[in-house]
Design a protein around this motif. Structure first.
Motif, PDB file in Angstrom:
ATOM      1  N   ARG A 201       0.312  -1.460   0.057  1.00 30.14           N
ATOM      2  CA  ARG A 201      -0.181   0.246   0.166  1.00 30.14           C
ATOM      3  C   ARG A 201       0.652   1.701  -0.142  1.00 30.14           C
ATOM      4  O   ARG A 201       1.184   2.226  -1.071  1.00 30.14           O
ATOM      5  CB  ARG A 201      -1.031   0.396   1.016  1.00 30.14           C
ATOM      6  CG  ARG A 201      -2.295  -1.061   1.116  1.00 30.14           C
ATOM      7  CD  ARG A 201      -3.205  -1.109   2.141  1.00 30.14           C
ATOM      8  NE  ARG A 201      -2.850  -1.053   3.258  1.00 30.14           N
ATOM      9  CZ  ARG A 201      -2.560  -1.784   3.603  1.00 30.14           C
ATOM     10  NH1 ARG A 201      -3.409  -3.476   3.447  1.00 30.14           N
ATOM     11  NH2 ARG A 201      -2.501  -2.376   5.480  1.00 30.14           N
ATOM     12  N   THR A 202       2.082   1.571   0.806  1.00 29.37           N
ATOM     13  CA  THR A 202       2.989   2.396   0.675  1.00 29.37           C
ATOM     14  C   THR A 202       3.335   2.398  -0.826  1.00 29.37           C
ATOM     15  O   THR A 202       3.142   3.899  -1.175  1.00 29.37           O
ATOM     16  CB  THR A 202       3.866   1.883   1.662  1.00 29.37           C
ATOM     17  OG1 THR A 202       3.321   2.088   3.116  1.00 29.37           O
ATOM     18  CG2 THR A 202       4.495   3.525   2.358  1.00 29.37           C
ATOM     19  N   ALA A 203       3.620   1.457  -1.253  1.00 30.17           N
ATOM     20  CA  ALA A 203       4.650   1.330  -2.311  1.00 30.17           C
ATOM     21  C   ALA A 203       3.701   2.122  -3.224  1.00 30.17           C
ATOM     22  O   ALA A 203       4.053   2.523  -4.469  1.00 30.17           O
ATOM     23  CB  ALA A 203       5.931   1.106  -2.960  1.00 30.17           C
ATOM     24  N   VAL A 204       2.281   1.718  -3.541  1.00 26.69           N
ATOM     25  CA  VAL A 204       1.526   2.025  -4.402  1.00 26.69           C
ATOM     26  C   VAL A 204       1.269   3.475  -4.512  1.00 26.69           C
ATOM     27  O   VAL A 204       1.019   4.516  -5.013  1.00 26.69           O
ATOM     28  CB  VAL A 204       0.819   1.420  -4.622  1.00 26.69           C
ATOM     29  CG1 VAL A 204      -0.290   1.654  -5.606  1.00 26.69           C
ATOM     30  CG2 VAL A 204       0.965  -0.424  -5.089  1.00 26.69           C
ATOM     31  N   ARG A 205       1.053   3.647  -3.216  1.00 24.89           N
ATOM     32  CA  ARG A 205       0.311   5.059  -2.694  1.00 24.89           C
ATOM     33  C   ARG A 205       1.599   6.427  -3.251  1.00 24.89           C
ATOM     34  O   ARG A 205       0.936   7.060  -3.815  1.00 24.89           O
ATOM     35  CB  ARG A 205       0.126   5.762  -1.252  1.00 24.89           C
ATOM     36  CG  ARG A 205      -0.244   6.721  -0.571  1.00 24.89           C
ATOM     37  CD  ARG A 205      -1.819   6.928  -0.991  1.00 24.89           C
ATOM     38  NE  ARG A 205      -2.847   6.381  -0.579  1.00 24.89           N
ATOM     39  CZ  ARG A 205      -3.498   5.646  -0.930  1.00 24.89           C
ATOM     40  NH1 ARG A 205      -4.261   7.267  -1.487  1.00 24.89           N
ATOM     41  NH2 ARG A 205      -5.192   5.533  -0.918  1.00 24.89           N
ATOM     42  N   ARG A 206       2.520   5.467  -2.910  1.00 24.24           N
ATOM     43  CA  ARG A 206       3.871   6.868  -3.643  1.00 24.24           C
ATOM     44  C   ARG A 206       3.672   7.276  -4.651  1.00 24.24           C
ATOM     45  O   ARG A 206       4.715   7.634  -5.057  1.00 24.24           O
ATOM     46  CB  ARG A 206       5.246   6.439  -2.504  1.00 24.24           C
ATOM     47  CG  ARG A 206       7.072   6.997  -3.203  1.00 24.24           C
ATOM     48  CD  ARG A 206       7.754   6.927  -2.612  1.00 24.24           C
ATOM     49  NE  ARG A 206       8.144   5.533  -2.891  1.00 24.24           N
ATOM     50  CZ  ARG A 206       8.006   4.157  -2.963  1.00 24.24           C
ATOM     51  NH1 ARG A 206       7.855   3.528  -0.988  1.00 24.24           N
ATOM     52  NH2 ARG A 206       8.681   3.005  -3.514  1.00 24.24           N
ATOM     53  N   GLY A 207       3.676   5.367  -5.680  1.00 25.04           N
ATOM     54  CA  GLY A 207       4.329   5.807  -6.792  1.00 25.04           C
ATOM     55  C   GLY A 207       2.953   6.328  -8.095  1.00 25.04           C
ATOM     56  O   GLY A 207       3.084   6.889  -9.016  1.00 25.04           O
ATOM     57  N   ALA A 208       1.366   5.660  -7.294  1.00 21.76           N
ATOM     58  CA  ALA A 208       0.470   6.295  -8.568  1.00 21.76           C
ATOM     59  C   ALA A 208      -0.538   7.280  -7.778  1.00 21.76           C
ATOM     60  O   ALA A 208      -1.146   7.489  -8.106  1.00 21.76           O
ATOM     61  CB  ALA A 208      -0.338   4.610  -8.213  1.00 21.76           C
ATOM     62  N   GLY A 209      -0.247   7.828  -6.092  1.00 23.60           N
ATOM     63  CA  GLY A 209      -1.439   8.298  -5.268  1.00 23.60           C
ATOM     64  C   GLY A 209      -2.913   7.716  -4.634  1.00 23.60           C
ATOM     65  O   GLY A 209      -3.078   7.921  -4.457  1.00 23.60           O
ATOM     66  N   CYS A 210      -2.482   6.221  -5.320  1.00 24.06           N
ATOM     67  CA  CYS A 210      -3.743   5.704  -5.090  1.00 24.06           C
ATOM     68  C   CYS A 210      -3.220   4.418  -4.306  1.00 24.06           C
ATOM     69  O   CYS A 210      -2.059   3.873  -3.921  1.00 24.06           O
ATOM     70  CB  CYS A 210      -4.854   5.511  -5.625  1.00 24.06           C
ATOM     71  SG  CYS A 210      -3.900   4.148  -7.225  1.00 24.06           S
ATOM     72  N   SER A 211      -4.783   3.794  -3.710  1.00 25.92           N
ATOM     73  CA  SER A 211      -4.670   2.102  -3.327  1.00 25.92           C
ATOM     74  C   SER A 211      -4.513   0.732  -4.230  1.00 25.92           C
ATOM     75  O   SER A 211      -4.442   1.416  -5.361  1.00 25.92           O
ATOM     76  CB  SER A 211      -6.354   1.802  -1.866  1.00 25.92           C
ATOM     77  OG  SER A 211      -6.897   1.954  -2.882  1.00 25.92           O
ATOM     78  N   PRO A 212      -3.241   0.652  -3.851  1.00 22.79           N
ATOM     79  CA  PRO A 212      -3.270  -1.372  -4.290  1.00 22.79           C
ATOM     80  C   PRO A 212      -4.860  -1.242  -5.308  1.00 22.79           C
ATOM     81  O   PRO A 212      -5.282  -2.096  -6.389  1.00 22.79           O
ATOM     82  CB  PRO A 212      -2.516  -1.781  -3.863  1.00 22.79           C
ATOM     83  CG  PRO A 212      -2.060  -1.328  -2.624  1.00 22.79           C
ATOM     84  CD  PRO A 212      -2.967  -0.546  -2.462  1.00 22.79           C
ATOM     85  N   LYS A 213      -5.670  -1.829  -4.376  1.00 23.82           N
ATOM     86  CA  LYS A 213      -7.063  -1.641  -4.944  1.00 23.82           C
ATOM     87  C   LYS A 213      -7.552  -0.745  -6.475  1.00 23.82           C
ATOM     88  O   LYS A 213      -8.104  -1.211  -7.165  1.00 23.82           O
ATOM     89  CB  LYS A 213      -8.484  -1.930  -4.209  1.00 23.82           C
ATOM     90  CG  LYS A 213      -9.480  -2.641  -4.428  1.00 23.82           C
ATOM     91  CD  LYS A 213     -10.563  -2.172  -2.830  1.00 23.82           C
ATOM     92  CE  LYS A 213     -11.819  -3.448  -3.236  1.00 23.82           C
ATOM     93  NZ  LYS A 213     -12.745  -3.613  -2.554  1.00 23.82           N
ATOM     94  N   ASP A 214      -7.808   0.216  -5.910  1.00 23.24           N
ATOM     95  CA  ASP A 214      -8.051   0.809  -6.938  1.00 23.24           C
ATOM     96  C   ASP A 214      -6.753   0.975  -8.269  1.00 23.24           C
ATOM     97  O   ASP A 214      -7.121   1.713  -9.507  1.00 23.24           O
ATOM     98  CB  ASP A 214      -8.083   2.737  -6.330  1.00 23.24           C
ATOM     99  CG  ASP A 214      -9.099   2.572  -5.530  1.00 23.24           C
ATOM    100  OD1 ASP A 214     -10.270   2.948  -5.883  1.00 23.24           O
ATOM    101  OD2 ASP A 214      -9.153   4.375  -4.621  1.00 23.24           O
TER     102      ASP A 214
END
Length: 295
Positions: A201-214
């Motif tokens: 979740r932290t990595a995806v939020r940092r890279g894409a600005g959203c949750s892995p699910k979204d």
């Protein structure tokens, strides 16, 4: 000795409603004067394409700036920086503002907590700045719209050029996109990459600005739309192809996020032509033309 060129703009309230406006642009090189300490009420992206210098944080810490690099100046935050007095540096800057800056910050494109960002290459950013500079000619009736659009391009170019990302982007996001259509939970995706769900979740939020699910949902729904618009596959088959074994759940999810049921979306967008679907990305220099063979 130094050389500088700059232009400043005053967009109208109507242009501000576009969400992002350019307030100024500059190109400078040489032993430039020190900037600050000062505080601004808008954002500035300062792109250093050659040379080196320093940046001082509000708490007094001094950080070395080595090209290629980006310096973020954000509203209300004091800043103080300058090039090496002996060698100088090559700098371009763009001042901008608007409500879209909030969203770009949430997405991680603007990083207030990281004022100095190493870049892998400044060429893309310089190209976007060049568009703003060319649009800045006196009497250009499209000035505000052209420069505002180029700020969007600049933010994308800076995000792509971050030195902590590979040439194809964040490897975690690349791997997620590759596996997006597998019927896997977020926990299973995390385990596949040797991460805990929290780390993913932290990595995806940092890279894409959203949750892995979204992030996964966006990829799945994009592919589902393509299949609905360009094939006659039943909705249940479309659901399975994008990772959902339960077509009823897929339909509810699609309807809630898209605003239309899958069947209704197909009625609006359907263009199914036997043999007409291509998976090849068109070449912008040679776009599809009448008589071209489908691939």
């Amino acid at each position: 000795m130094y050389h500088t060129w700059m232009r400043y703009f005053t967009p109208s309230p109507l242009h501000h409603r576009l969400g992002l406006v350019c307030l100024g642009v500059g190109l400078q090189h040489g032993s430039l004067p020190t900037v600050g300490p000062r505080t601004l009420d808008h954002h500035v992206a300062v792109v250093i394409s050659a040379g080196s210098g320093w940046y001082r944080t509000p708490d007094g810490r001094r950080t070395t700036v080595t090209a290629p690099a980006l310096i973020w100046l954000t509203p209300g935050v004091p800043h103080h920086y300058g090039p090496d007095p002996a060698a100088g540096w090559d700098e371009s800057f763009v001042d901008f503002t608007g409500p879209a800056t909030t969203t770009y910050t949430e997405l991680g494109y603007i990083e207030p907590d990281r004022p100095v960002v190493p870049l892998s290459d400044a060429a893309g950013a310089r190209t976007a700045v060049g568009k703003i500079a060319r649009a800045a000619r006196r009497g250009n009736p499209l000035l505000e719209v052209e420069t505002g659009a180029a700020v969007h391009e600049l933010l994308v170019a800076l995000r792509r050029a971050r030195a902590d990302l590979g040439p194809d982007g964040d490897p975690v996001l690349t791997a997620l996109a590759r596996d997006a259509f597998r019927p896997m939970s977020v926990a299973e995706h995390a385990a596949r990459h040797g991460m805990t769900p929290a780390e993913l979740r932290t990595a995806v939020r940092r890279g894409a600005g959203c949750s892995p699910k979204d992030y996964l949902l966006g990829i799945r729904l994009g592919r589902a739309k393509e299949l609905l618009a360009a094939t006659d596959l039943p909705v249940a088959a479309v659901a399975r192809r994008v990772g959902y074994e339960d077509p009823a759940y897929f339909s509810r999810l699609f309807t809630r996020r898209v605003g239309l049921a899958p069947v209704r979306f197909r009625e609006q967008q359907g263009r199914a032509v036997p043999g007409g679907w291509s998976t090849r990305v068109p070449d912008p220099e040679h776009p599809p033309t009448i008589g071209a063979r489908p691939t």
